[in-house]
Design an enzyme around this catalytic site. Structure first.
Site, mmCIF file in Angstrom:
data_model
loop_
_atom_site.group_PDB
_atom_site.id
_atom_site.type_symbol
_atom_site.label_atom_id
_atom_site.label_comp_id
_atom_site.label_asym_id
_atom_site.label_seq_id
_atom_site.Cartn_x
_atom_site.Cartn_y
_atom_site.Cartn_z
ATOM 1 N N VAL A 38 4.278 -6.011 -8.116
ATOM 2 C CA VAL A 38 3.577 -4.746 -8.250
ATOM 3 C C VAL A 38 2.430 -4.833 -9.260
ATOM 4 O O VAL A 38 1.295 -4.452 -8.956
ATOM 5 C CB VAL A 38 4.587 -3.637 -8.613
ATOM 6 C CG1 VAL A 38 3.892 -2.395 -9.130
ATOM 7 C CG2 VAL A 38 5.404 -3.295 -7.379
ATOM 8 N N THR A 90 9.539 1.534 -10.371
ATOM 9 C CA THR A 90 10.394 2.577 -9.807
ATOM 10 C C THR A 90 11.415 2.974 -10.864
ATOM 11 O O THR A 90 12.244 2.159 -11.260
ATOM 12 C CB THR A 90 11.098 2.034 -8.542
ATOM 13 O OG1 THR A 90 10.085 1.592 -7.631
ATOM 14 C CG2 THR A 90 11.958 3.094 -7.883
ATOM 15 N N LEU A 140 4.127 -0.339 -1.777
ATOM 16 C CA LEU A 140 3.795 -1.565 -1.030
ATOM 17 C C LEU A 140 5.054 -2.294 -0.580
ATOM 18 O O LEU A 140 6.112 -2.165 -1.187
ATOM 19 C CB LEU A 140 2.912 -2.496 -1.863
ATOM 20 C CG LEU A 140 3.451 -3.114 -3.158
ATOM 21 C CD1 LEU A 140 4.349 -4.310 -2.928
ATOM 22 C CD2 LEU A 140 2.280 -3.540 -4.033
ATOM 23 N N CYS A 167 14.489 -4.013 -3.280
ATOM 24 C CA CYS A 167 14.207 -2.588 -3.448
ATOM 25 C C CYS A 167 15.239 -1.654 -2.837
ATOM 26 O O CYS A 167 15.892 -0.917 -3.563
ATOM 27 C CB CYS A 167 12.824 -2.302 -2.901
ATOM 28 S SG CYS A 167 11.593 -3.316 -3.726
HETATM 29 P P1 NAD Z 1 8.872 -8.628 -10.783
HETATM 30 O O1 NAD Z 1 10.169 -9.013 -11.350
HETATM 31 O O2 NAD Z 1 8.268 -9.412 -9.667
HETATM 32 O O3 NAD Z 1 7.773 -8.574 -11.949
HETATM 33 C C1 NAD Z 1 7.968 -7.996 -13.205
HETATM 34 C C2 NAD Z 1 7.138 -8.794 -14.214
HETATM 35 O O4 NAD Z 1 7.112 -8.093 -15.444
HETATM 36 C C3 NAD Z 1 7.704 -10.182 -14.533
HETATM 37 O O5 NAD Z 1 6.714 -11.149 -14.277
HETATM 38 C C4 NAD Z 1 8.055 -10.111 -16.029
HETATM 39 O O6 NAD Z 1 7.853 -11.336 -16.705
HETATM 40 C C5 NAD Z 1 7.098 -9.056 -16.507
HETATM 41 N N1 NAD Z 1 7.477 -8.374 -17.754
HETATM 42 C C6 NAD Z 1 8.662 -7.803 -18.073
HETATM 43 N N2 NAD Z 1 8.583 -7.229 -19.281
HETATM 44 C C7 NAD Z 1 7.319 -7.422 -19.741
HETATM 45 C C8 NAD Z 1 6.626 -7.036 -20.915
HETATM 46 N N3 NAD Z 1 7.197 -6.319 -21.873
HETATM 47 N N4 NAD Z 1 5.343 -7.427 -21.053
HETATM 48 C C9 NAD Z 1 4.728 -8.149 -20.094
HETATM 49 N N5 NAD Z 1 5.335 -8.525 -18.959
HETATM 50 C C10 NAD Z 1 6.619 -8.163 -18.777
HETATM 51 O O7 NAD Z 1 9.032 -7.102 -10.343
HETATM 52 P P2 NAD Z 1 8.299 -6.331 -9.148
HETATM 53 O O8 NAD Z 1 8.891 -6.728 -7.846
HETATM 54 O O9 NAD Z 1 6.840 -6.383 -9.351
HETATM 55 O O10 NAD Z 1 8.823 -4.837 -9.429
HETATM 56 C C11 NAD Z 1 8.360 -4.107 -10.523
HETATM 57 C C12 NAD Z 1 8.741 -2.652 -10.318
HETATM 58 O O11 NAD Z 1 8.070 -2.124 -9.182
HETATM 59 C C13 NAD Z 1 10.214 -2.386 -10.067
HETATM 60 O O12 NAD Z 1 10.549 -1.156 -10.645
HETATM 61 C C14 NAD Z 1 10.314 -2.287 -8.563
HETATM 62 O O13 NAD Z 1 11.405 -1.503 -8.130
HETATM 63 C C15 NAD Z 1 9.014 -1.608 -8.234
HETATM 64 N N6 NAD Z 1 8.489 -1.872 -6.888
HETATM 65 C C16 NAD Z 1 8.552 -3.123 -6.361
HETATM 66 C C17 NAD Z 1 8.017 -3.380 -5.096
HETATM 67 C C18 NAD Z 1 8.097 -4.746 -4.455
HETATM 68 O O14 NAD Z 1 7.799 -4.853 -3.291
HETATM 69 N N7 NAD Z 1 8.487 -5.781 -5.150
HETATM 70 C C19 NAD Z 1 7.381 -2.342 -4.408
HETATM 71 C C20 NAD Z 1 7.309 -1.076 -4.992
HETATM 72 C C21 NAD Z 1 7.865 -0.854 -6.245
HETATM 73 C C1 UGA Z 2 10.418 -1.566 0.712
HETATM 74 C C2 UGA Z 2 9.585 -0.380 1.213
HETATM 75 O O1 UGA Z 2 9.257 -0.566 2.581
HETATM 76 C C3 UGA Z 2 8.291 -0.225 0.408
HETATM 77 O O2 UGA Z 2 7.610 0.942 0.840
HETATM 78 C C4 UGA Z 2 8.664 -0.072 -1.059
HETATM 79 O O3 UGA Z 2 7.494 0.002 -1.858
HETATM 80 C C5 UGA Z 2 9.490 -1.245 -1.509
HETATM 81 O O4 UGA Z 2 10.668 -1.367 -0.672
HETATM 82 C C6 UGA Z 2 9.929 -1.047 -2.928
HETATM 83 O O5 UGA Z 2 10.185 0.067 -3.332
HETATM 84 O O6 UGA Z 2 9.993 -1.991 -3.679
HETATM 85 P P1 UGA Z 2 10.328 -4.221 1.058
HETATM 86 O O7 UGA Z 2 11.615 -4.263 0.330
HETATM 87 O O8 UGA Z 2 9.252 -5.165 0.698
HETATM 88 O O9 UGA Z 2 9.661 -2.743 0.924
HETATM 89 O O10 UGA Z 2 10.676 -4.477 2.566
HETATM 90 P P2 UGA Z 2 10.724 -3.718 3.978
HETATM 91 O O11 UGA Z 2 9.714 -4.320 4.860
HETATM 92 O O12 UGA Z 2 10.731 -2.248 3.838
HETATM 93 O O13 UGA Z 2 12.165 -4.203 4.485
HETATM 94 C C7 UGA Z 2 13.339 -3.931 3.749
HETATM 95 C C8 UGA Z 2 14.561 -4.391 4.522
HETATM 96 O O14 UGA Z 2 14.805 -3.540 5.646
HETATM 97 C C9 UGA Z 2 14.461 -5.810 5.072
HETATM 98 O O15 UGA Z 2 15.697 -6.466 4.887
HETATM 99 C C10 UGA Z 2 14.192 -5.602 6.557
HETATM 100 O O16 UGA Z 2 14.655 -6.653 7.365
HETATM 101 C C11 UGA Z 2 14.990 -4.337 6.814
HETATM 102 N N1 UGA Z 2 14.519 -3.568 7.988
HETATM 103 C C12 UGA Z 2 13.292 -2.967 7.963
HETATM 104 C C13 UGA Z 2 15.344 -3.430 9.094
HETATM 105 O O17 UGA Z 2 16.474 -3.972 9.126
HETATM 106 N N2 UGA Z 2 14.900 -2.695 10.146
HETATM 107 C C14 UGA Z 2 13.682 -2.094 10.159
HETATM 108 O O18 UGA Z 2 13.346 -1.423 11.163
HETATM 109 C C15 UGA Z 2 12.860 -2.227 9.036
#
Ligand code: NAD
Ligand code: UGA
Length: 439
Positions: free
Chosen positions: A17, A127, A158, A268
């Site tokens: 993110v 989140t 995303l 997620c």
């Molecule tokens: P991630 O684990 O990939 O990245 C987090 C990063 O933050 C790590 O690189 C870590 O080293 C760094 N970090 C932690 N503490 C720090 C600090 N004090 N200073 C500087 N860097 C620091 O996590 P992510 O997947 O990017 O998720 C982040 C948040 O966004 C979560 O709350 C997640 O639920 C939410 N989110 C994730 C996705 C996704 O698709 N991965 C999508 C939407 C929302």
């Molecule tokens: C999900 C949400 O789609 C994003 O909008 C959100 O930002 C993110 O979580 C988050 O909060 O971090 P992501 O986990 O990357 O994104 O993956 P998705 O593509 O949504 O798939 C999630 C899971 O659902 C996968 O295991 C996928 O295989 C499964 N899935 C998805 C199904 O089994 N059926 C479907 O029709 C769609």
């Protein structure tokens, strides 16, 4: 591209993110510094190497580094001067009790508090449970009573594997704040998104925080719903593919997230549905639907191995299983909560030997699995196998040569847990075939 240097951005966290947020805003012309505590990650990024597998990211990082508006550092103090918007994008992993662990968010707030200088918007992209904005605000106020700042909720929607396009072309942008100055800054920040522009929804901070969990829980609900309906289809001799298509044509239902499979995984949905249950419990409210969504998914992930065992005549003892796909979904190397792992573990427990191939997630899988032979492609994986299990719908597996696969295998069996193929197309090659919710 026109430079928009009127706003300077810092992101704390350069994971999926934080990094995607920073890189995309820099691509819109802003000056952005991404800060991460992980020195190795920062070194890689400065060298133009990607710490995550994300289509299109490398080109954007390289371009914006080259054009001098994207920086990576471990030093928050160096990044903060003149920053207008600082995004907190650190992890909020699942704690033991299912709640969201806020230690990284609070640590980030603690670190940035003494560095605030001039009006700064602190936008929480992680989140986070309802009320986290209040906690962050209180903590910063305590450390820096004189600081001029506003804490805003700006959740991210995303998907991994489609992160750049989801970020740059979102369905909506949600901004939770009651502070007018912060609202103006955020409105300016998101202005260059596109000519038409996604709807920018302004609401209060708590609504915005909860909206993110509600959105993820709703998508998870659609998946658990269609997975149960798929089981019902199997029980009554109906076809879930036609059923989901027919249902989805109703605009009120929509066709997305109705693909049945081995259960949702990733970093997620599993953690966010549990966190929503925790939020509800602490608030004394009911969340019975989400409770069942979680139960249905957990049971499903554990029970998928039985489908494979049934296909093999009731036992896989002494058999070799070829596992195609380890990532929780295609186009990512992420294996967090992937359904592939419980399937493998249960098949191993039932006496099977497992071979596996995934186009991106084998290195990530190795620390989590034991006694698995990693293969170079689908055909290598099928060598000597008694059954193929297609667990992740990578495009690499969308047009397999069944004649060639059959020649390598000890027995021709195919468990298609993502309904990639039409049953008749696989059976034509002499395979015993099973899929999800189809006759
Ligand atoms: P991630 O684990 O990939 O990245 C987090 C990063 O933050 C790590 O690189 C870590 O080293 C760094 N970090 C932690 N503490 C720090 C600090 N004090 N200073 C500087 N860097 C620091 O996590 P992510 O997947 O990017 O998720 C982040 C948040 O966004 C979560 O709350 C997640 O639920 C939410 N989110 C994730 C996705 C996704 O698709 N991965 C999508 C939407 C929302
Ligand atoms: C999900 C949400 O789609 C994003 O909008 C959100 O930002 C993110 O979580 C988050 O909060 O971090 P992501 O986990 O990357 O994104 O993956 P998705 O593509 O949504 O798939 C999630 C899971 O659902 C996968 O295991 C996928 O295989 C499964 N899935 C998805 C199904 O089994 N059926 C479907 O029709 C769609």
């Amino acid at each position: 591209m026109t430079r928009r240097r009127d706003l300077k951005i810092t992101t704390i966290g350069a994971g999926y993110v934080g990094l995607v947020t920073g890189v995309c805003f820099s691509d819109f012309g802003y000056d952005v510094t991404c800060v991460d505590k992980n020195a190795r990650k920062i070194e890689q990024l400065n060298a133009g190497e990607m710490p995550i597998f994300e289509d299109g990211l490398e080109a954007l990082v390289k371009r914006n580094l080259r054009e001098g508006r994207l920086y990576f550092t471990t030093d928050l103090a160096a990044a903060m001067p003149d920053t207008d918007v600082v995004f907190i994008g650190v992890g909020t992993p699942q704690a033991e009790d299912g709640s969201a662990d806020l230690q990284y968010v609070m640590a980030a707030a603690r670190e940035l508090a003494p560095l605030l200088d001039g009006f700064t918007v602190i936008a929480i992209k992680s989140t986070v449970p309802v009320g986290t904005g209040d906690k962050v605000e209180a903590l910063i106020r305590e450390i820096a009573p004189e600081a001029d700042f506003a804490v805003v909720s700006n959740p991210e929607f995303l998907r991994e594997g489609a992160a750049i396009s989801d970020f740059k072309d979102p369905d909506r942008v949600i901004i939770g704040t009651n502070n007018d100055k912060a609202r103006d800054v955020m409105a300016r920040l998101y202005r260059p998104f596109s000519a038409l522009g996604p709807p920018i929804v302004f609401t209060d901070r708590r609504t915005s925080e909860l909206l993110k969990y509600a959105a993820n829980a709703f998508l998870a609900t659609k998946i658990s719903f269609i997975n149960e309906i798929a089981d019902l289809c199997e029980a009554v001799g109906a076809n879930v593919t036609d059923l989901a298509f027919g249902m989805g044509l109703d605009d009120r239902i929509g066709s997305k997230y109705l693909a049945p499979g081995p259960g949702y995984g990733g970093s997620c949905f599993p953690k966010d549905t549990l966190a929503l249950l925790d939020i509800a419990e602490k608030a004394g409210a009911q969340a019975r639907i989400v409770e069942q969504v979680v139960n249905v998914n957990d049971t499903r992930k554990r029970s998928m191995a039985s489908k494979v065992i049934d296909l093999c005549g009731g036992s896989v003892s002494g058999m070799t299983v070829a596992m195609l796909g380890l990532a929780f979904k295609p186009d990512t190397d992420d294996v967090r909560e992937t359904p592939a792992f419980p399937i493998i573990e249960n098949l191993q427990r039932a006496g099977a030997t497992v071979r596996a191939f995934d186009p991106a997630a084998m290195a990530e899988s190795k620390p989590h699995l034991t006694d698995v032979t990693y293969c170079s492609d689908a055909y290598d994986c099928a060598a000597g196998a008694d059954v193929i299990v297609l667990a992740t719908e990578w495009s690499h597996f969308a047009a397999l040569d069944f004649h060639r696969l059959g020649e390598q295998m000890a027995a021709k069996r195919f468990a298609d847990l993502r309904n990639v193929y039409r049953p008749e197309d696989v059976r034509r090659y002499g395979f015993e075939y099973v899929s999800i919710g189809r006759p």
